[in-house]
Scaffold this active site. Structure first.
Site, mmCIF file in Angstrom:
data_model
loop_
_atom_site.group_PDB
_atom_site.id
_atom_site.type_symbol
_atom_site.label_atom_id
_atom_site.label_comp_id
_atom_site.label_asym_id
_atom_site.label_seq_id
_atom_site.Cartn_x
_atom_site.Cartn_y
_atom_site.Cartn_z
ATOM 1 N N ASN A 289 64.140 47.448 69.578
ATOM 2 C CA ASN A 289 65.418 47.130 68.939
ATOM 3 C C ASN A 289 66.483 48.004 69.594
ATOM 4 O OD1 ASN A 289 67.596 46.795 67.237
ATOM 5 N ND2 ASN A 289 66.623 47.746 65.434
ATOM 6 N N TRP A 290 67.289 47.384 70.446
ATOM 7 C CA TRP A 290 68.260 48.172 71.211
ATOM 8 C C TRP A 290 69.505 48.520 70.394
ATOM 9 C CZ3 TRP A 290 68.149 45.185 76.604
ATOM 10 C CH2 TRP A 290 66.855 45.281 77.132
ATOM 11 N N LYS A 291 69.608 47.963 69.196
ATOM 12 C CA LYS A 291 70.742 48.240 68.297
ATOM 13 C C LYS A 291 72.075 48.036 69.037
ATOM 14 C CE LYS A 291 67.700 51.122 65.602
ATOM 15 N NZ LYS A 291 67.506 52.232 64.685
ATOM 16 N N HIS B 271 66.991 44.469 58.785
ATOM 17 C CA HIS B 271 66.776 45.853 59.235
ATOM 18 C C HIS B 271 67.492 46.790 58.261
ATOM 19 C CE1 HIS B 271 67.215 49.531 61.556
ATOM 20 N NE2 HIS B 271 66.155 49.130 62.238
ATOM 21 N N GLU C 36 69.404 49.170 58.609
ATOM 22 C CA GLU C 36 70.830 49.401 58.904
ATOM 23 C C GLU C 36 71.684 48.224 58.443
ATOM 24 O OE1 GLU C 36 70.142 50.360 63.013
ATOM 25 O OE2 GLU C 36 69.102 52.160 62.356
ATOM 26 N N GLU D 73 59.368 49.916 57.852
ATOM 27 C CA GLU D 73 60.151 51.000 58.444
ATOM 28 C C GLU D 73 60.695 51.890 57.331
ATOM 29 O OE1 GLU D 73 61.675 49.846 62.600
ATOM 30 O OE2 GLU D 73 63.092 49.053 61.155
ATOM 31 N N GLY E 237 65.110 56.940 63.451
ATOM 32 C CA GLY E 237 66.059 57.700 64.252
ATOM 33 C C GLY E 237 66.118 59.180 63.895
ATOM 34 N N SER F 172 60.755 56.240 64.486
ATOM 35 C CA SER F 172 60.464 57.324 65.421
ATOM 36 C C SER F 172 59.136 57.164 66.167
ATOM 37 C CB SER F 172 60.513 58.682 64.702
ATOM 38 O OG SER F 172 61.813 58.912 64.168
ATOM 39 N N GLY G 270 64.962 54.145 69.296
ATOM 40 C CA GLY G 270 65.327 55.121 70.331
ATOM 41 C C GLY G 270 64.474 55.041 71.591
#
Ligand code: PGA
Length: 279
Positions: A16-18, A110, A112, A182, A188, A231, A253
């Site tokens: 997931n490159w966000k 997600h 976020e 998650e 992160g 992570s 990440g």
């Protein structure tokens, strides 16, 4: 049922490159991942033990990343979508639009999105159904906040997210859904959830799905791929992939550089190879 159904489930390593990478940077990362797999994982490719690799760039990079991965083992996913097909919803992208681009996967809910964009289990449910209707694979993300974990609410929170997220999803479709556990406090932060605890919650998700569909057949949850995210890195991947209920990883990440992500794909391949021995 245990190991056999485990080996029937797809192993998936998703990045997931966000909100990172320009189009040129995304193209270059996708190219490095494709080249890295070709150069470093010939044996795995020959023995068909590569995991499913899914790259999830921003919307504006999807076309370019699709171009770069053409003919490679990598697939492409979007990071979210609207549940409606089209209309006056400024800024949104729909499932038919993703399908038209030839995107295969889409992350839904997600943490976020839940935290910063007001998504709820109800909106997640609408999106999961809209993705399935277009033949996209929804990766439905669930997980508890730190304060919920501290109050002992993890299991109840995750169950609610799964039950509401899958409401009215037909039993014939549920095996196409991927769930990502998650824990929000592990995203992160460098703190990953200990593998046995992540496995316990992934097992709870699997049982919840089996219970939800118990009238349609025994153990439908056994067919659903469940990923762990939070992570994930090279030093944690093997322990995570050895767990009974963890079928892959959703990586933030460590998916942003090929040299960090390729070892995770290799970790996924070790899981696939290990499963070949027990099937
Ligand atoms: P992280 O992110 O690997 O950077 O913790 C995971 C995710 O948000 O999917």
């Amino acid at each position: 049922m245990g190991s056999q159904s485990k080996s029937a489930r797809k192993t998936i390593i998703a990045g997931n490159w966000k909100m990172n990478k320009t189009v040129a940077e995304a193209a270059s990362l996708a190219k490095s991942i494709v080249e890295g797999i070709a150069a470093e994982m010939k044996d795995e490719a020959a023995s068909q033990s590569l995991p499913v690799v899914v790259l999830c760039p921003t919307f504006i990079c999807l076309s370019e990343v699709l171009k770069q991965v053409k003919g490679s083992p990598c697939q492409v996913g979007a990071q979210t979508m609207d549940y409606r097909d089209s209309g006056a919803f400024t800024g949104e992208i729909s499932a038919p639009m993703l399908k038209d681009l030839a995107v295969d996967y889409v992350l839904i809910g997600h943490s976020e999105r839940r935290q910063f964009f007001g998504e709820t289990s109800e909106s997640v449910n609408l999106k999961v159904k809209a993705a399935l209707a277009q033949g996209l694979v929804p990766v439905m993300c669930v997980g508890e906040l730190l304060e919920q974990r501290e109050k002992g609410e993890t299991d109840a929170v995750v169950r609610e997210q799964v039950v509401v997220g899958l409401k009215d999803v037909a039993s014939a479709d549920v095996a196409r859904v991927v769930v990502a556990y998650e824990p929000v406090w592990a995203i992160g932060t460098g703190k990953n959830c200990e593998a046995p605890e992540a496995n316990r919650v992934c097992g709870l998700i699997r049982n919840t799905i089996s219970e939800l569909y118990s009238k349609d057949g025994a153990g439908l949850g056994e067919g659903v791929s469940i990923l762990y995210g939070g992570s994930v890195k090279a030093s944690t991947i093997d322990e995570q992939m050895q767990q009974e209920h963890i079928d892959g990883a959703l990586v933030g990440g460590a998916s942003l550089k090929a040299e960090d992500f390729l070892p995770l794909i290799k970790g996924g391949a070790r899981r696939v190879k290990g499963l070949a021995h027990i099937s």
